[in-house]
Motif scaffolding. Structure first.
Motif, mmCIF file in Angstrom:
data_model
loop_
_atom_site.group_PDB
_atom_site.id
_atom_site.type_symbol
_atom_site.label_atom_id
_atom_site.label_comp_id
_atom_site.label_asym_id
_atom_site.label_seq_id
_atom_site.Cartn_x
_atom_site.Cartn_y
_atom_site.Cartn_z
ATOM 1 N N GLN A 251 -5.847 8.439 -3.192
ATOM 2 C CA GLN A 251 -4.737 8.758 -4.080
ATOM 3 C C GLN A 251 -4.124 10.052 -3.570
ATOM 4 O O GLN A 251 -4.843 11.011 -3.283
ATOM 5 C CB GLN A 251 -5.235 8.917 -5.517
ATOM 6 C CG GLN A 251 -4.212 8.695 -6.586
ATOM 7 C CD GLN A 251 -3.428 9.957 -6.933
ATOM 8 O OE1 GLN A 251 -3.816 11.064 -6.596
ATOM 9 N NE2 GLN A 251 -2.319 9.777 -7.621
ATOM 10 N N LEU A 252 -2.819 10.088 -3.396
ATOM 11 C CA LEU A 252 -2.181 11.206 -2.700
ATOM 12 C C LEU A 252 -2.405 12.573 -3.337
ATOM 13 O O LEU A 252 -2.441 13.572 -2.624
ATOM 14 C CB LEU A 252 -0.673 10.953 -2.554
ATOM 15 C CG LEU A 252 -0.285 9.869 -1.557
ATOM 16 C CD1 LEU A 252 1.232 9.745 -1.464
ATOM 17 C CD2 LEU A 252 -0.883 10.128 -0.185
ATOM 18 N N LEU A 253 -2.570 12.640 -4.646
ATOM 19 C CA LEU A 253 -2.723 13.948 -5.288
ATOM 20 C C LEU A 253 -4.166 14.399 -5.443
ATOM 21 O O LEU A 253 -4.440 15.589 -5.401
ATOM 22 C CB LEU A 253 -2.041 13.949 -6.662
ATOM 23 C CG LEU A 253 -0.527 13.771 -6.664
ATOM 24 C CD1 LEU A 253 0.005 13.778 -8.090
ATOM 25 C CD2 LEU A 253 0.151 14.843 -5.831
ATOM 26 N N THR A 254 -5.084 13.469 -5.637
ATOM 27 C CA THR A 254 -6.440 13.881 -6.011
ATOM 28 C C THR A 254 -7.539 13.519 -5.022
ATOM 29 O O THR A 254 -8.585 14.167 -5.014
ATOM 30 C CB THR A 254 -6.820 13.275 -7.373
ATOM 31 O OG1 THR A 254 -6.744 11.842 -7.280
ATOM 32 C CG2 THR A 254 -5.897 13.765 -8.473
ATOM 33 N N ASN A 255 -7.342 12.519 -4.211
ATOM 34 C CA ASN A 255 -8.392 12.089 -3.272
ATOM 35 C C ASN A 255 -7.706 11.543 -2.029
ATOM 36 O O ASN A 255 -7.378 10.362 -1.951
ATOM 37 C CB ASN A 255 -9.291 11.032 -3.924
ATOM 38 C CG ASN A 255 -10.552 10.797 -3.123
ATOM 39 O OD1 ASN A 255 -11.167 11.730 -2.624
ATOM 40 N ND2 ASN A 255 -10.927 9.537 -2.990
ATOM 41 N N VAL B 148 0.842 -1.200 0.000
ATOM 42 C CA VAL B 148 0.000 0.000 0.000
ATOM 43 C C VAL B 148 0.875 1.247 0.000
ATOM 44 O O VAL B 148 0.665 2.178 -0.784
ATOM 45 C CB VAL B 148 -0.969 -0.005 1.210
ATOM 46 C CG1 VAL B 148 -1.676 1.329 1.360
ATOM 47 C CG2 VAL B 148 -1.983 -1.134 1.068
ATOM 48 N N SER B 149 1.874 1.273 0.870
ATOM 49 C CA SER B 149 2.787 2.428 0.927
ATOM 50 C C SER B 149 3.512 2.630 -0.395
ATOM 51 O O SER B 149 3.663 3.763 -0.868
ATOM 52 C CB SER B 149 3.818 2.226 2.044
ATOM 53 O OG SER B 149 3.178 2.099 3.278
ATOM 54 N N ALA C 69 -3.596 4.788 -6.846
ATOM 55 C CA ALA C 69 -4.725 4.736 -5.919
ATOM 56 C C ALA C 69 -4.730 3.416 -5.160
ATOM 57 O O ALA C 69 -4.321 2.373 -5.682
ATOM 58 C CB ALA C 69 -6.037 4.901 -6.677
ATOM 59 N N VAL C 70 -5.184 3.472 -3.915
ATOM 60 C CA VAL C 70 -5.354 2.282 -3.086
ATOM 61 C C VAL C 70 -6.746 2.348 -2.451
ATOM 62 O O VAL C 70 -7.311 3.434 -2.307
ATOM 63 C CB VAL C 70 -4.272 2.184 -1.975
ATOM 64 C CG1 VAL C 70 -2.886 2.052 -2.579
ATOM 65 C CG2 VAL C 70 -4.343 3.358 -1.024
#
Length: 139
Positions: free
Chosen positions: A112-116, A64-65, A73-74
């Protein structure tokens, strides 16, 4: 034609904003498994004792990381918890119900780190609740 001055509009909106700010709080905390001195995770506290946040389903899993660091995305989950705080606001059950409704309707559960991410979730929930408070104040 009806004209409304800007100052009159502010007099109507200010109580809504003050009410929203007293019932909604963004709280920073360390990432799950991250160093305690680095509060990067954002949570929303509603009515002083109900906490909402958006996290990966298995945040300590290396896969996951790795996916997150590669900006993939995860699967994520929205958590709702209660923190014990004396003098909590018991008059805000409607606000908590609105927050629960927002959570139920939150469509994108892929983190998702950039969008959600936790920040976008927290800001969307806070904005939604402030708009709902404003609607009630104007009615």
């Amino acid at each position: 034609m009806i004209r409304v001055s800007f100052s009159a509009l502010l007099l109507v909106l200010i109580p809504a904003v003050v009410a929203a700010l007293s019932s909604i709080e963004l709280k920073l905390s360390p990432l799950i498994g991250g160093p305690s001195f680095l509060p990067l995770h954002c949570k929303v506290v509603v009515a002083e004792n109900i906490v909402y946040d958006f996290v990966p389903i298995d945040p300590l899993n290396v896969d996951v990381s790795t996916k997150l660091l590669k900006l993939q995305a995860v699967p994520g989950e929205i958590r709702r918890s209660t923190r014990i705080k004396s003098g909590g606001n018991n008059d805000s059950s409607q606000l908590v119900a609105k927050a629960d409704n927002f959570v139920d309707q939150y469509a994108n559960r892929n983190l998702q780190l950039l969008t959600n991410n936790c920040w976008t979730f927290a800001l969307q929930l806070s904005w939604y609740l402030m708009v709902e408070i404003e609607k009630e104040t104007l009615n």
